[in-house]
Design a protein around this motif. Structure first.
Motif, PDB file in Angstrom:
ATOM      1  N   LEU A  56      12.535  30.612  -7.671  1.00  0.00           N
ATOM      2  CA  LEU A  56      11.059  30.743  -8.000  1.00  0.00           C
ATOM      3  C   LEU A  56      11.356  31.798  -8.715  1.00  0.00           C
ATOM      4  O   LEU A  56       9.933  31.156 -10.158  1.00  0.00           O
ATOM      5  N   ALA A  57      11.792  32.884  -9.280  1.00  0.00           N
ATOM      6  CA  ALA A  57      11.110  33.552 -10.419  1.00  0.00           C
ATOM      7  C   ALA A  57      11.725  33.420 -11.102  1.00  0.00           C
ATOM      8  O   ALA A  57      11.687  33.396 -12.110  1.00  0.00           O
ATOM      9  N   GLU A  58      12.890  32.623 -11.198  1.00  0.00           N
ATOM     10  CA  GLU A  58      13.731  32.272 -12.794  1.00  0.00           C
ATOM     11  C   GLU A  58      12.530  30.613 -13.037  1.00  0.00           C
ATOM     12  O   GLU A  58      12.572  30.614 -14.088  1.00  0.00           O
ATOM     13  N   GLY A  59      11.900  30.243 -12.905  1.00  0.00           N
ATOM     14  CA  GLY A  59      11.025  29.219 -13.396  1.00  0.00           C
ATOM     15  C   GLY A  59      10.172  29.769 -13.232  1.00  0.00           C
ATOM     16  O   GLY A  59       9.375  29.903 -14.823  1.00  0.00           O
ATOM     17  N   ASN A  60       9.621  31.201 -12.835  1.00  0.00           N
ATOM     18  CA  ASN A  60       8.191  31.406 -13.419  1.00  0.00           C
ATOM     19  C   ASN A  60       9.014  32.095 -14.898  1.00  0.00           C
ATOM     20  O   ASN A  60       8.268  32.018 -15.990  1.00  0.00           O
ATOM     21  N   ASN A  61      10.121  32.939 -15.126  1.00  0.00           N
ATOM     22  CA  ASN A  61      10.097  33.314 -16.365  1.00  0.00           C
ATOM     23  C   ASN A  61      10.421  33.087 -17.140  1.00  0.00           C
ATOM     24  O   ASN A  61      10.553  32.148 -18.811  1.00  0.00           O
ATOM     25  N   ARG A  62      10.952  31.274 -17.124  1.00  0.00           N
ATOM     26  CA  ARG A  62      11.348  30.224 -17.991  1.00  0.00           C
ATOM     27  C   ARG A  62      10.060  29.524 -18.321  1.00  0.00           C
ATOM     28  O   ARG A  62       9.859  29.995 -20.085  1.00  0.00           O
ATOM     29  N   PHE A  63       8.818  29.554 -17.433  1.00  0.00           N
ATOM     30  CA  PHE A  63       7.687  29.170 -18.015  1.00  0.00           C
ATOM     31  C   PHE A  63       6.865  30.406 -18.652  1.00  0.00           C
ATOM     32  O   PHE A  63       6.315  29.981 -19.493  1.00  0.00           O
ATOM     33  N   ALA A  64       7.606  31.616 -18.807  1.00  0.00           N
ATOM     34  CA  ALA A  64       7.092  33.129 -19.277  1.00  0.00           C
ATOM     35  C   ALA A  64       6.633  32.677 -20.434  1.00  0.00           C
ATOM     36  O   ALA A  64       6.242  32.934 -21.576  1.00  0.00           O
ATOM     37  N   TRP A  65       8.808  32.345 -20.526  1.00  0.00           N
ATOM     38  CA  TRP A  65       8.873  32.527 -22.047  1.00  0.00           C
ATOM     39  C   TRP A  65       8.094  30.846 -23.355  1.00  0.00           C
ATOM     40  O   TRP A  65       7.597  30.894 -24.139  1.00  0.00           O
ATOM     41  N   SER A  66       8.298  30.005 -22.457  1.00  0.00           N
ATOM     42  CA  SER A  66       7.674  28.400 -22.756  1.00  0.00           C
ATOM     43  C   SER A  66       6.037  29.268 -23.270  1.00  0.00           C
ATOM     44  O   SER A  66       5.308  28.673 -24.116  1.00  0.00           O
ATOM     45  N   LEU A  67       5.380  30.125 -22.234  1.00  0.00           N
ATOM     46  CA  LEU A  67       3.930  29.715 -22.936  1.00  0.00           C
ATOM     47  C   LEU A  67       3.986  30.723 -23.922  1.00  0.00           C
ATOM     48  O   LEU A  67       2.891  30.110 -24.931  1.00  0.00           O
ATOM     49  N   PHE A  68       4.953  31.848 -23.704  1.00  0.00           N
ATOM     50  CA  PHE A  68       4.478  33.017 -25.494  1.00  0.00           C
ATOM     51  C   PHE A  68       4.712  31.636 -26.067  1.00  0.00           C
ATOM     52  O   PHE A  68       4.161  31.936 -27.229  1.00  0.00           O
ATOM     53  N   GLY A  69       5.403  31.023 -26.375  1.00  0.00           N
ATOM     54  CA  GLY A  69       5.768  30.293 -27.486  1.00  0.00           C
ATOM     55  C   GLY A  69       4.640  29.417 -27.709  1.00  0.00           C
ATOM     56  O   GLY A  69       4.263  28.947 -29.349  1.00  0.00           O
ATOM     57  N   ALA A  70       3.855  29.234 -26.759  1.00  0.00           N
ATOM     58  CA  ALA A  70       2.980  27.999 -27.412  1.00  0.00           C
ATOM     59  C   ALA A  70       1.616  28.376 -27.521  1.00  0.00           C
ATOM     60  O   ALA A  70       0.928  28.193 -28.865  1.00  0.00           O
ATOM     61  N   LEU A  71       1.188  30.158 -27.301  1.00  0.00           N
ATOM     62  CA  LEU A  71       0.653  30.964 -28.422  1.00  0.00           C
ATOM     63  C   LEU A  71       0.732  31.997 -29.199  1.00  0.00           C
ATOM     64  O   LEU A  71      -0.307  32.509 -29.748  1.00  0.00           O
ATOM     65  N   GLU A  72       2.294  31.477 -29.530  1.00  0.00           N
ATOM     66  CA  GLU A  72       2.555  32.389 -31.219  1.00  0.00           C
ATOM     67  C   GLU A  72       1.996  32.414 -32.184  1.00  0.00           C
ATOM     68  O   GLU A  72       1.850  32.947 -32.519  1.00  0.00           O
ATOM     69  N   GLY A  73       0.663  31.469 -31.793  1.00  0.00           N
ATOM     70  CA  GLY A  73       0.008  30.666 -33.347  1.00  0.00           C
ATOM     71  C   GLY A  73      -0.963  31.557 -33.428  1.00  0.00           C
ATOM     72  O   GLY A  73      -2.397  32.039 -34.102  1.00  0.00           O
ATOM     73  N   GLU A  74      -0.535  32.224 -31.693  1.00  0.00           N
ATOM     74  CA  GLU A  74      -2.819  33.552 -31.407  1.00  0.00           C
ATOM     75  C   GLU A  74      -2.704  34.238 -32.971  1.00  0.00           C
ATOM     76  O   GLU A  74      -1.785  34.936 -33.196  1.00  0.00           O
ATOM     77  N   ALA A  75      -3.514  34.986 -33.236  1.00  0.00           N
ATOM     78  CA  ALA A  75      -3.302  36.060 -34.201  1.00  0.00           C
ATOM     79  C   ALA A  75      -3.197  37.160 -33.127  1.00  0.00           C
ATOM     80  O   ALA A  75      -3.742  37.481 -32.499  1.00  0.00           O
ATOM     81  N   SER A  76      -2.396  38.042 -34.080  1.00  0.00           N
ATOM     82  CA  SER A  76      -2.312  39.474 -33.440  1.00  0.00           C
ATOM     83  C   SER A  76      -1.429  40.346 -32.399  1.00  0.00           C
ATOM     84  O   SER A  76      -0.687  39.121 -32.253  1.00  0.00           O
ATOM     85  N   ASN A  77      -1.301  40.770 -31.773  1.00  0.00           N
ATOM     86  CA  ASN A  77      -1.507  41.040 -30.374  1.00  0.00           C
ATOM     87  C   ASN A  77      -1.443  39.754 -29.423  1.00  0.00           C
ATOM     88  O   ASN A  77      -2.057  38.795 -29.198  1.00  0.00           O
ATOM     89  N   VAL A  78      -0.523  38.950 -28.039  1.00  0.00           N
ATOM     90  CA  VAL A  78      -0.598  38.240 -27.611  1.00  0.00           C
ATOM     91  C   VAL A  78      -0.620  39.203 -26.246  1.00  0.00           C
ATOM     92  O   VAL A  78       0.763  39.196 -25.947  1.00  0.00           O
ATOM     93  N   PHE A  79      -1.060  38.306 -24.910  1.00  0.00           N
ATOM     94  CA  PHE A  79      -0.717  39.566 -24.603  1.00  0.00           C
ATOM     95  C   PHE A  79      -0.508  38.477 -22.666  1.00  0.00           C
ATOM     96  O   PHE A  79      -2.475  37.816 -22.571  1.00  0.00           O
ATOM     97  N   VAL A  80       0.089  37.861 -22.132  1.00  0.00           N
ATOM     98  CA  VAL A  80      -0.454  37.029 -21.075  1.00  0.00           C
ATOM     99  C   VAL A  80       0.279  37.406 -19.461  1.00  0.00           C
ATOM    100  O   VAL A  80       1.303  37.633 -19.631  1.00  0.00           O
TER     101      VAL A  80
END
Length: 435
Positions: A56-80
């Motif tokens: 379950l933790a690995e599933g969360n971590n895969r989603f973590a990077w996917s979500l970060f990538g989806a928000l990469e276009g956000e200005a400046s800092n990103v924190f989710v």
């Protein structure tokens, strides 16, 4: 560098979980918690293996990077907090069916366990990660806020309240301001007042909002090896827009887990007690972050996080800027882009949630997410909250009385070009039968 701090902290420290908490006071007339069903409060959590928790933790971590990538276009800092988002959707998952359930399982890694075993696994993960010591604290809380006139289906209620230990409460959504305050007060209470006003009253539709699911996480811990305040200096930080002056903390770690990979290095910094660590991933070159991030896949990120536990220890001189970030996101577009399209349309199947709702009757209207991060010489504080707003797909807003516009006497007409505002024709009609 500052942007790479964020996904690592989220993935390592804020794993998805469910923890019951006391309800805050309310100014909504009679917004009482729904009475538990006979089998909901006595449910026992079966044993869950460490392999299941890690999956379950690995599933969360895969989603973590996917979500970060989806928000990469956000200005400046990103924190989710991917774990907060995962936790909120984990609360929704037992009520999903069909392709909606399958999409959620794939995106968040919920398919690591069977749907029947999922609530118990989530609860076990909660028990594993919650920490309460003098120098390190992690709290997680989940709640289901239900329209006063609705009733949760017994299996769903048993899963979320009886097994996952989530709070269940009835709310009067016909009073959006009061309902938003009730839920926002709960979020503040469970994030050490760091997350405020998660849900704007305008997001609650009196005649459509059926339920709101919330997850709140709060983390605060001291560094195992703290920075000395008198060593902090103003130093250059090479931001994409140009050099800025940052308050740079510094110390020498005698033993720290460290990896050097192609184009970047990764450093683990432990918090007091040793259960949590901050992984900082630093490109070798100042302008290489977009290239490094673009080349890293969710699977590669999961591998990196796993490798940090067994990384060799080195003596490391650390320079780390003090950081304070507050972020606010609406995640609808990101979640749809990541493969959760059904949940936001009439194709959604949340037929397991409430009595009388079948496939296509309930949809997600909004996914709201707020975060807080502060890194200083003493340690780190981080908080996040996620809200999933559910609506009746066929609900219609109340119809206003129509304005009567009866053209039964002379009138003027102007035929215009809208883009330029040019009136192309102008006329008066005194007798429509005169020709």
């Amino acid at each position: 560098m500052r942007r790479f701090i964020t996904p690592a902290l989220s993935a390592l420290a804020l794993l998805a979980a469910c923890q019951q908490a006391e309800p805050p006071a309310s100014d909504i007339p009679a917004p009482q918690a729904a009475e538990p069903s006979p089998d909901s409060t006595a449910a026992e959590t079966p044993a869950v293996t460490n392999e299941t928790l890690h999956a379950l933790a690995e599933g969360n971590n895969r989603f973590a990077w996917s979500l970060f990538g989806a928000l990469e276009g956000e200005a400046s800092n990103v924190f989710v907090s991917p774990a907060s988002v995962t936790g909120a959707f984990g609360l929704l998952y037992p009520g999903a069916a069909g392709e909606t359930e399958a999409q959620m399982a794939r995106l968040f890694g919920f398919d690591a366990v069977s749907p029947a075993d999922f609530p118990a696994a989530e609860k076990a993960l909660a028990d594993a990660i919650v920490t309460d010591t003098e120098t390190a604290k992690m709290t997680v809380a989940n709640a289901v806020w239900l329209r006063q006139t609705s009733v949760l289906k017994a299996p769903y209620r048993s899963a979320v309240e009886g097994v996952m230990a989530a709070k269940v409460a009835l709310v009067d959504f016909t009073k959006p301001a009061a309902a938003a305050k009730l839920i926002n007060d709960w979020v503040e209470d469970h994030t050490n007042d760091r997350i405020k006003d998660l849900i704007p009253p305008s997001a609650i539709r009196p005649d459509a909002t059926e339920m709101i699911l919330t997850n709140a996480v709060w983390f605060k811990a001291d560094w195992q090896s703290q920075f000395k305040k008198d060593a902090t200096e103003d130093m250059p930080f090479h931001a994409p827009a140009g050099e800025v002056r940052a308050k740079m903390m510094q110390q020498t770690l005698k033993r720290a887990r460290y990896l050097s990979r192609d184009g970047y290095a990764a450093l683990d910094m432990d918090y007091s007690g040793g259960d949590y660590a901050l992984t900082v991933i630093l490109p070798d070159e100042g302008n290489a972050l977009p290239r490094i991030a673009g080349a890293m896949t969710p699977e590669a990120f999961v591998t990196l996080i796993g490798d940090m536990d067994s990384a060799g220890e080195k003596r490391v001189r650390v320079f780390l800027p003090k950081v304070k970030i507050e972020a606010n996101y609406e995640l609808n577009d990101a979640m749809i882009a990541l493969g959760l399209g059904h949940a936001f349309t009439s194709d959604a199947d949340f037929s397991g949630l409430i009595e009388g709702a079948g496939p296509g009757d309930l949809v997600i209207s909004k996914v709201l997410h707020k975060t807080f991060l502060e890194i200083d010489e003493k340690g780190t504080e981080a908080a996040a909250a996620t809200a999933i707003l559910m609506e009746r797909a066929m609900a219609m807003p109340p119809q206003e009385e129509p304005v009567i516009f009866r053209a039964d006497h002379p009138f003027l007409i102007a035929l215009r070009h809208k883009p330029t505002g040019t009136v192309m024709f102008l006329g008066r009609v005194e007798d429509p039968t005169a020709g």
